[in-house]
Scaffold this motif. Structure first.
Motif: not given
Length: 334
Positions: A140-144
């Motif tokens: 999952k790609m980090p939101a930042p």
């Protein structure tokens, strides 16, 4: 979004140095699109598969500088160094890379630098990855990190693929079969465990298989290994139908002016074959003869044939048969 639309949008955004992320299923040509953009703009292209890298590959290896009595990072040798160079840094499979590698990429994307390295001003960053529901191993790609990109989701579009296939010289029977059954261009289903499935990339493999000279009794299994059994059977059956086609040269030279045929598979193969034949013999006489011949075809095939001729640069409007063709099919063109 279609690949042709993504090409236009991404081509504009990289000029503003905006990081772009292209999402899409496997095998649909995400990396090919970015490479085509770089070629069209005469930019260098550096493809980094982040899933194959360690964090130190991007950040560099730390060492002690005895002269300055400090620790420094050795810059990675594969990243662009020429300050005057211009290009696209393509970070492929970014969301399949371990979180530690993503963290290094995050600094590169955010600050255009990592460790002691700084990306030259003339370079833009484009990333790509499979979606989380595409049966791949993804993180999952980090939101930042996600928030640092302009995101686009790429879809499979037959017309875009056909345009590419003509230019790439893909076997005419493959183009004709997929024009006849567009659903077979992309059959990936994340809910199944099939190893072989049809994608634009795997049909490119079929093109190589067909042109490789593999024996006929092995061709079906070979094609099945690329696009799956159902698509392979459909294609091989369709190719047998193409044996019923008249000699295309007789249409180009005007000796054959009409054909009595109502099998849509044959008409589809005939139309695609004529376009490929014209690409090799684009004489005024051949163009006129093909236009005359097309007027005996059902309207939808005549329209498709002429549109494909136009796309491939055939000067149909300059032919003395063009006005007659337009008069006959004006009701469909409207």
């Amino acid at each position: 979004m279609k690949s042709s639309d993504i090409s236009k949008v991404v081509g504009s955004l990289i000029e503003r140095k905006l990081p772009v992320f292209i999402w899409g299923a496997p095998g649909i040509g995400k990396s090919s699109i970015v490479k085509q953009i770089s070629e069209a703009k005469a930019l260098e292209f550096l493809d980094l598969r982040l899933s194959l890298l360690d964090p130190t590959d991007l950040k560099g290896i730390p060492f002690f500088d005895a002269e300055h009595q400090e620790g420094v990072w050795a810059k990675p040798s594969f990243l662009p160094k020429d300050k005057d160079s211009k290009g696209i840094l393509f970070l492929d499979e970014i969301n399949t890379a371990p979180p530690a590698v993503q963290a290094s990429a995050y600094q590169l994307i955010l600050d255009r630098r990592v460790g002691e390295y700084e990306l030259p001003e003339g370079w833009s960053i484009v990333a790509a990855g499979n979606r989380e529901n595409d049966r791949g191993v993804v993180y999952k790609m980090p939101a930042p990190l996600a928030n640092r990109f302009v995101h686009f989701e790429m879809e499979v579009d037959f017309d875009d693929w056909k345009a590419w296939a003509y230019q790439a010289g893909v076997e005419a029977s493959i183009i004709a079969y997929l024009a006849y059954d567009k659903s077979m261009l992309f059959t990936f289903d994340p809910q199944t465990n099939e190893k072989s499935f049809a994608t634009p990339r795997s049909w490119e493999y079929v093109d190589s298989i067909v042109k490789s000279g593999i024996e006929n009794d092995l061709i079906l299994d070979s094609i099945s290994g690329a696009v799956g059994r159902e698509a392979a059977i459909g294609y091989v059956s369709f190719k047998k139908v193409m044996q019923e086609l008249p000699e295309l040269s007789t249409i180009l030279d005007g000796s054959l002016t009409e054909v009595e045929e109502d099998d849509h598979r044959v008409l589809m193969a005939l139309s695609i074959g004529l376009v490929n034949a014209l690409r090799e013999n684009e004489s005024d006489e051949a163009i006129r003869n093909v236009l005359d011949f097309s007027m005996c075809l059902p309207g939808e095939f005549a329209i498709m044939l002429v549109k494909d001729m136009q796309f491939n640069g055939v000067d149909v409007e300059g032919s003395d048969a063009w006005s007659d063709w337009v008069s006959k099919f004006a009701y469909l063109l409207a």
